[in-house]
Design an enzyme around this catalytic site. Structure first.
Site, PDB file in Angstrom:
ATOM      1  N   HIS A  45      74.628 -21.974 -25.361  1.00 12.08           N
ATOM      2  CA  HIS A  45      75.653 -22.555 -24.198  1.00 12.08           C
ATOM      3  C   HIS A  45      76.458 -21.619 -23.403  1.00 12.08           C
ATOM      4  O   HIS A  45      77.005 -20.973 -23.756  1.00 12.08           O
ATOM      5  CB  HIS A  45      76.985 -23.079 -25.267  1.00 12.08           C
ATOM      6  CG  HIS A  45      76.611 -24.348 -26.028  1.00 12.08           C
ATOM      7  ND1 HIS A  45      77.004 -25.452 -25.791  1.00 12.08           N
ATOM      8  CD2 HIS A  45      76.049 -24.416 -27.203  1.00 12.08           C
ATOM      9  CE1 HIS A  45      76.303 -26.363 -26.508  1.00 12.08           C
ATOM     10  NE2 HIS A  45      75.794 -25.813 -27.508  1.00 12.08           N
ATOM     11  N   CYS A  53      70.923 -27.166 -24.846  1.00  7.14           N
ATOM     12  CA  CYS A  53      71.240 -27.608 -25.972  1.00  7.14           C
ATOM     13  C   CYS A  53      70.900 -29.005 -26.338  1.00  7.14           C
ATOM     14  O   CYS A  53      69.571 -29.421 -26.087  1.00  7.14           O
ATOM     15  CB  CYS A  53      72.423 -27.342 -26.622  1.00  7.14           C
ATOM     16  SG  CYS A  53      72.570 -26.831 -28.376  1.00  7.14           S
ATOM     17  N   GLU A  91      77.971 -22.201 -21.011  1.00  5.25           N
ATOM     18  CA  GLU A  91      79.246 -22.665 -20.489  1.00  5.25           C
ATOM     19  C   GLU A  91      80.631 -21.915 -21.305  1.00  5.25           C
ATOM     20  O   GLU A  91      81.651 -22.067 -20.917  1.00  5.25           O
ATOM     21  CB  GLU A  91      79.464 -23.928 -20.569  1.00  5.25           C
ATOM     22  CG  GLU A  91      79.518 -24.983 -21.745  1.00  5.25           C
ATOM     23  CD  GLU A  91      78.448 -25.259 -22.731  1.00  5.25           C
ATOM     24  OE1 GLU A  91      77.499 -24.194 -22.291  1.00  5.25           O
ATOM     25  OE2 GLU A  91      78.349 -25.699 -23.513  1.00  5.25           O
TER      26      GLU A  91
HETATM   27  N1  GLN Z   1      72.629 -30.707 -32.858  1.00  6.67           N
HETATM   28  C1  GLN Z   1      72.583 -31.449 -31.528  1.00  6.67           C
HETATM   29  C2  GLN Z   1      71.455 -32.334 -31.254  1.00  6.67           C
HETATM   30  O1  GLN Z   1      70.718 -32.395 -31.887  1.00  6.67           O
HETATM   31  C3  GLN Z   1      72.640 -30.203 -30.428  1.00  6.67           C
HETATM   32  C4  GLN Z   1      73.755 -29.358 -30.495  1.00  6.67           C
HETATM   33  C5  GLN Z   1      74.571 -28.930 -29.262  1.00  6.67           C
HETATM   34  O2  GLN Z   1      74.254 -29.547 -28.143  1.00  6.67           O
HETATM   35  N2  GLN Z   1      75.379 -28.028 -29.375  1.00  6.67           N
HETATM   36  O3  GLN Z   1      71.510 -33.325 -30.346  1.00  6.67           O
END
Ligand code: GLN
Length: 181
Positions: free
Chosen positions: A164, A73, A166
């Site tokens: 995610h 992410c 995790e």
């Molecule tokens: N929205 C976050 C970003 O742009 C990423 C979201 C996340 O890591 N769950 O950095």
């Protein structure tokens, strides 16, 4: 485990359950004796703020060009080659283009399933304000897709997910990464 902000604690637990020795990385020197790095989810803009101090960013770029790294992410956003919405600096080591917060309400926080390149049962995909991978370079292998978008990619020693792992009870994504170390 990059431990500046975000979901590093849950990742560390998953890695330890699989027998990995985990060290928290909070400054550039902490990278000196690690074999691989996980960049967690969180807020990539906030992490950038910490990373652009004390030469950390340059050392991280060199590390990510030479050693296994796994970004989830926000971590995937940091590893990417281009970031939009908004444009922000990235390490440029993983040849993907990525759009932050790209799914709007559809995937603000949602759980889906998808088949993956590692076989077995479908993977659970937990999305939290997920980015969308909008371009993959020729060297990038797609290990899972959701709604036709790549959500798990690999390029040599680099791996990234927009979901995610995790937060799911499934070690397969980590096992795949640990095999590359
Ligand atoms: N929205 C976050 C970003 O742009 C990423 C979201 C996340 O890591 N769950 O950095």
């Amino acid at each position: 485990m990059l431990a500046l902000q975000g979901d590093y604690d849950a990742h560390s637990r998953c890695l330890k359950e699989l027998g990995a020795a985990v060290r928290l990385v909070r400054k550039a020197e902490d990278m000196e004796e690690i074999a691989a790095l996980v960049l967690p989810g969180g807020e990539s803009g906030t992490m950038l703020g910490f990373l652009q101090r004390d030469n950390f960013w340059e050392k991280l770029r060199i590390f990510a060009g030479n050693k296994p790294c796994f970004g989830t992410c926000a971590g995937a956003i940091l590893l990417a080659a281009e970031v939009e919405n908004p444009v922000q600096p990235c390490l440029g080591t993983l040849d993907i283009g990525i759009r932050r917060n790209a799914y709007g309400r559809q995937l603000q926080s949602a759980i889906h399933n998808a088949d993956s390149g590692v076989g077995g049962a479908p993977l659970e995909l937990v999305f939290i304000r997920a980015p969308r991978i909008i371009r993959t370079g020729p060297e990038v292998e797609v290990l899972a897709r959701f709604d036709n978008d790549p959500v798990w990619v690999r390029q040599g020693m680099l791996m990234a997910t927009t979901f995610h792992p995790e937060l799911s009870e499934d070690g397969r994504v980590y096992e795949e990464f640990l095999r590359s170390i």
